[in-house]
Design a protein around this motif. Structure first.
Motif, PDB file in Angstrom:
ATOM      1  N   PHE A  45      59.394  87.061  -6.181  1.00 14.21           N
ATOM      2  CA  PHE A  45      59.775  86.729  -4.806  1.00 14.21           C
ATOM      3  C   PHE A  45      61.059  87.491  -4.494  1.00 14.21           C
ATOM      4  O   PHE A  45      62.084  87.262  -5.140  1.00 14.21           O
ATOM      5  N   GLU A  47      64.027  88.431  -1.714  1.00 17.76           N
ATOM      6  CA  GLU A  47      64.639  88.188  -0.408  1.00 17.76           C
ATOM      7  C   GLU A  47      66.029  88.804  -0.412  1.00 17.76           C
ATOM      8  O   GLU A  47      66.719  88.801  -1.440  1.00 17.76           O
ATOM      9  N   ILE A  49      69.024  87.913  -0.012  1.00 20.45           N
ATOM     10  CA  ILE A  49      69.965  86.789  -0.054  1.00 20.45           C
ATOM     11  C   ILE A  49      70.874  87.106  -1.232  1.00 20.45           C
ATOM     12  O   ILE A  49      70.475  87.854  -2.137  1.00 20.45           O
ATOM     13  N   GLY A 242      60.871  84.331   2.326  1.00 15.38           N
ATOM     14  CA  GLY A 242      62.112  83.663   2.523  1.00 15.38           C
ATOM     15  C   GLY A 242      62.458  83.472   4.014  1.00 15.38           C
ATOM     16  O   GLY A 242      61.797  83.916   4.957  1.00 15.38           O
ATOM     17  N   CYS A 243      63.478  82.641   4.170  1.00 16.72           N
ATOM     18  CA  CYS A 243      63.958  82.317   5.515  1.00 16.72           C
ATOM     19  C   CYS A 243      64.318  83.561   6.322  1.00 16.72           C
ATOM     20  O   CYS A 243      64.379  83.501   7.555  1.00 16.72           O
ATOM     21  N   TRP A 273      71.999  84.928   6.026  1.00 12.70           N
ATOM     22  CA  TRP A 273      72.791  84.250   4.990  1.00 12.70           C
ATOM     23  C   TRP A 273      74.280  84.506   5.186  1.00 12.70           C
ATOM     24  O   TRP A 273      75.104  83.935   4.478  1.00 12.70           O
ATOM     25  N   ASN A 374      56.833  81.601   6.986  1.00 11.16           N
ATOM     26  CA  ASN A 374      57.474  81.244   5.718  1.00 11.16           C
ATOM     27  C   ASN A 374      57.466  79.725   5.565  1.00 11.16           C
ATOM     28  O   ASN A 374      56.414  79.143   5.388  1.00 11.16           O
ATOM     29  N   GLU A 375      58.605  79.078   5.679  1.00 12.93           N
ATOM     30  CA  GLU A 375      58.620  77.612   5.509  1.00 12.93           C
ATOM     31  C   GLU A 375      58.488  76.942   6.865  1.00 12.93           C
ATOM     32  O   GLU A 375      59.454  76.412   7.398  1.00 12.93           O
ATOM     33  N   HIS A 432      56.319  75.242  -1.947  1.00 12.40           N
ATOM     34  CA  HIS A 432      57.685  75.497  -2.428  1.00 12.40           C
ATOM     35  C   HIS A 432      58.245  74.254  -3.102  1.00 12.40           C
ATOM     36  O   HIS A 432      58.097  73.155  -2.582  1.00 12.40           O
ATOM     37  N   TYR A 434      61.974  73.219  -4.862  1.00 12.16           N
ATOM     38  CA  TYR A 434      63.312  73.280  -5.454  1.00 12.16           C
ATOM     39  C   TYR A 434      63.624  71.837  -5.846  1.00 12.16           C
ATOM     40  O   TYR A 434      63.929  71.010  -4.980  1.00 12.16           O
ATOM     41  N   GLU A 461      57.735  79.606  -4.106  1.00 13.15           N
ATOM     42  CA  GLU A 461      59.174  79.536  -4.371  1.00 13.15           C
ATOM     43  C   GLU A 461      59.406  78.301  -5.207  1.00 13.15           C
ATOM     44  O   GLU A 461      59.077  77.192  -4.774  1.00 13.15           O
ATOM     45  N   ALA A 504      62.248  81.557  -7.348  1.00 15.96           N
ATOM     46  CA  ALA A 504      63.071  82.018  -6.224  1.00 15.96           C
ATOM     47  C   ALA A 504      64.436  81.336  -6.238  1.00 15.96           C
ATOM     48  O   ALA A 504      64.539  80.191  -6.688  1.00 15.96           O
ATOM     49  N   PRO A 505      65.476  82.014  -5.677  1.00  9.09           N
ATOM     50  CA  PRO A 505      65.493  83.431  -5.330  1.00  9.09           C
ATOM     51  C   PRO A 505      65.571  84.330  -6.573  1.00  9.09           C
ATOM     52  O   PRO A 505      65.777  83.847  -7.682  1.00  9.09           O
ATOM     53  N   TRP A 515      73.435  81.320  -2.714  1.00  7.86           N
ATOM     54  CA  TRP A 515      72.465  80.341  -3.223  1.00  7.86           C
ATOM     55  C   TRP A 515      72.373  80.485  -4.745  1.00  7.86           C
ATOM     56  O   TRP A 515      72.240  81.597  -5.246  1.00  7.86           O
TER      57      TRP A 515
HETATM   58  O1  AHR Z   1      65.018  81.027  -1.765  1.00  7.15           O
HETATM   59  C1  AHR Z   1      65.982  80.656  -0.854  1.00  7.15           C
HETATM   60  C2  AHR Z   1      65.385  80.013   0.381  1.00  7.15           C
HETATM   61  O2  AHR Z   1      64.753  78.830   0.039  1.00  7.15           O
HETATM   62  C3  AHR Z   1      64.298  80.800   1.053  1.00  7.15           C
HETATM   63  O3  AHR Z   1      64.793  81.743   1.920  1.00  7.15           O
HETATM   64  C4  AHR Z   1      63.543  79.755   1.806  1.00  7.15           C
HETATM   65  O4  AHR Z   1      62.202  80.091   2.000  1.00  7.15           O
HETATM   66  C5  AHR Z   1      63.763  78.510   0.984  1.00  7.15           C
HETATM   67  O5  AHR Z   1      64.213  77.476   1.762  1.00  7.15           O
END
Ligand code: AHR
Length: 657
Positions: A45, A47, A49, A242-243, A273, A374-375, A432, A434, A461, A504-505, A515
């Motif tokens: 993945f 991005e 960021i 990603g966002c 970001w 994306n999300e 996703h 996290y 992610e 991710a990331p 992040w």
């Molecule tokens: O991976 C960081 C961010 O987490 C991504 O940009 C987004 O898709 C998710 O909220």
């Protein structure tokens, strides 16, 4: 009291002996494959960021090379020595539709001193002794006078560690280049541009790249970072996020068409970001798109990964502005998707296929996967999605579409989208997560009961969070990596449903991140893979082609005694691969019994990833503290006896012929 202590000790000893005497028997039914593993199973993945692209993998060393940042001289400083005269003016063409409207106009007289501009790079510039650096600049002579450029690389002490001269030649805009060789290594170098003589000069796109980029490409990528990706042998490359796909507002969404063509014509935007986290502001974070869609496709091709672009679906980030394009205005967004497929796959006599050829790649990139959104969440997404799907499938029926089930792996938003996407019979759902390490352990069964005939899953992610999601205190520690390894046995076991997965990331600059945790950390000169990276790499490198059942007492192994395990065949190499994660703090003996009509090799290879301390992390100082150690194992007939270290991840490969 003494008697009591003795009996406790006796219990411990008996317990230990029990462990030693009765290994856990893991049985592998190697002749009974249950699923085909997709070549795309384990991927990347990407991005922009944490300075992932600009200041990261994109090897440009000059920050704000075309003066288009909100503050036009951000990253630049005037420098005067002696009684030199000099001034710099930011000019703006204000042409309609100009994508790079600003440039600088310099007036100087160096008769009695020196006048110049210094660029600070992205937290400095990483310069290596003996390496060549390519400097380039667009200049326009505005009078007959003769300002020339003296270019220097400066170390932290202000000493010159590389130099070159360049004489602007033209009255019209012209790109000129010169190379410098560095005489010393410096992580925090700067670029100085001295104006020699008397007169005026216009300048734009002031750039410095190492010659030694990945595959020595101009406008290229940092070789060490791409190498870490290539070493993973990834099945796919998801980009550009990603966002970042969504933008905080629609005006800053990712628009792929603005990222292709001549580099100097790509219109820059602020990176979302830059301002996202008040506790991690990054005011100098912009997207120059020097790494744009063409370069992403090329990167995917270079590292043998299927490209997976994700496109904006007419919705900005719902955590931020939550702007949507009215349904009556959605057509250009749908057209972007169709045109992207033409850019990637179309013949060279199509408009976008021709652009790809003009950029240097007449052969198609063979795009097979495309993400829309994306999300996203809520009914607006479900309203917009069918328009994309219909248009794309009508024109390109073989393209598989990836659609989002939102920000979380459960809860109201997830349930709503999951239910609806399934009733729409979409190709692939992007989930996703996290979550805390425990969540990963508890969810190793997640996919065991998913509908085998419904959409396929892209675990698009995920990363275990040692403290909490978006906490700046999260660490890439062994506890998190081990939990991910355990969870991934469940992804692998369910490869008939799970077709793709990516951590991710991906990247983080040690001095410019927003992040954490992230798979790979780097600074201006160095980079290292985290324990999580080595988990991903072990899975990907030992991907295999078919899943075979691995059971203990006829049960899948997903938490009993802290053990998690899965097994695959690799028909390309005629090998059996076994992955076992011991999340307990005890050493455990296992006897892996291979049920197969085939002959089993007498020896095999074993890779063990472990640490005595769950808090262990890799670092610039100790980049491979937690990394796999390779050894060989001897089999007894069709059995492998393994002593699994506490908190360890083991991968075994044996021949089956
Ligand atoms: O991976 C960081 C961010 O987490 C991504 O940009 C987004 O898709 C998710 O909220």
């Amino acid at each position: 009291m003494k008697k009591c202590l003795l009996s406790v000790w006796a219990l411990i000893v008996t317990g230990t002996q029990l462990f030693a005497q009765s290994p856990t028997v893991l049985t592998i039914k190697a002749d009974k494959p249950t699923a085909t593993i997709q070549p795309t199973m384990w991927g990347i993945f990407f991005e922009d960021i944490n300075l992932g692209a600009d200041g990261g993998i994109y090897a440009e060393l000059v920050k704000n090379r075309s003066f288009e940042f909100n503050a036009p001289m951000m990253g630049w400083k005037e420098q005067k020595e002696g009684e030199a005269f000099g001034s710099t003016l930011v000019e703006n063409r204000l042409e309609k539709g100009a994508t790079n409207p600003r440039y600088i106009h310099v007036t100087a007289n160096s008769d009695k001193g020196k006048y110049g501009l210094i660029n600070e790079g992205f937290r400095g510039m990483g310069i290596k002794q003996g390496e060549t650096y390519d400097f380039s600049v667009w200049t326009r002579k505005t009078d007959a006078s003769s300002l020339t450029l003296h270019i220097e690389l400066i170390n932290i002490k202000g000493e010159v560690i590389g130099k070159a001269d360049l004489t602007p030649t033209d009255k019209d805009w012209k790109k000129q280049s010169v190379s410098l060789t560095a005489t010393a290594t410096e992580p925090k170098a700067k670029l100085a541009l001295w104006f020699v003589g008397t007169g005026n000069l216009d300048l734009d796109m002031i750039s410095l790249f190492p010659k030694n980029t990945w595959k020595q490409r101009p406008n290229g990528l940092r070789a060490d970072l791409v190498q870490l990706l290539a070493d993973m042998k990834p099945g796919f490359l998801r980009f550009p996020g990603g966002c970042i796909v969504e933008g905080r507002e629609l005006s800053t969404r990712y628009q792929w068409k603005k990222t292709v063509g001549e580099v100097e014509s790509r219109e820059m935007v602020i990176n979302r970001w830059n301002t996202e986290f008040k506790h991690r502001p990054t005011p100098d974070y912009f997207q120059t798109f020097g790494l744009g869609f063409y370069e992403y496709f090329l990167l995917a091709e270079d590292i043998g990964a299927e490209p997976l672009p994700i496109l904006n679906c007419g919705m900005a980030c719902q955590f931020n502005s939550a702007e949507v394009v009215p349904m009556s205005e959605i057509d250009p967004f749908v057209q972007d998707a169709l045109d992207l497929i033409e850019f990637a796959n179309g013949s060279t006599d199509t408009k976008w296929g021709k652009l790809r050829a003009d950029m240097g790649h007449p052969k198609p990139f063979n795009l097979k996967l495309l993400g829309v959104g994306n999300e996203q969440w809520g009914p607006q997404y479900l309203e917009r999605l069918p328009l994309f799907t219909k248009a794309i499938k009508e024109k390109y029926p073989t393209i598989k579409l990836v659609n989002s089930s939102g920000t979380d792996p459960n809860g109201e938003r997830f349930d709503y989208l999951n239910k609806n996407l399934r009733s729409m019979n979409v190709d692939i759902i992007d989930e996703h997560y996290y979550r805390a390490p425990d969540w990963f352990l508890q969810n190793a069964h997640r996919y065991d009961n998913y509908d085998r005939n419904g959409p396929k899953i892209f675990a698009g992610e995920y990363a275990a969070q040692s403290v909490a999601t978006v906490s700046p205190d999260n660490k890439n520690n062994w506890k998190c990596a081990l939990a991910e390894a355990a969870f991934m046995t469940g992804l692998e076991r369910n490869a008939d449903v799970v077709h793709m997965a990516s951590y991710a990331p991906l990247f983080a600059h040690a001095e410019g991140w927003q992040w954490t945790p992230d798979l790979i950390w780097f600074d201006n000169l160095r980079s290292y893979g985290t324990p999580n990276y080595y988990v991903q790499k072990l899975y990907s490198v030992h991907k295999g082609t078919q899943v075979v059942p691995l059971v203990e007492k006829n049960e899948t192994v997903a938490g009993q005694n802290g053990l998690y395990a899965s097994s695959v065949l690799d028909k390309n190499t005629q090998e059996l691969v076994v992955k076992i994660v011991n999340t307990s703090d005890k050493s455990q003996t296992t006897n892996v019994v291979i049920e197969s009509a085939k002959k089993v090799g007498k020896t095999g290879k074993l890779w063990v990833l472990k640490s005595e301390n769950l808090e262990s992390v890799n670092s610039f100082e100790d980049p491979t503290l937690v990394s796999p150690a390779e050894q060989s194992v001897t089999l007894k007939g069709k059995q492998i006896s393994l002593t699994l270290a506490p908190n360890s991840f083991s991968v075994v490969r044996v021949k089956l012929s």
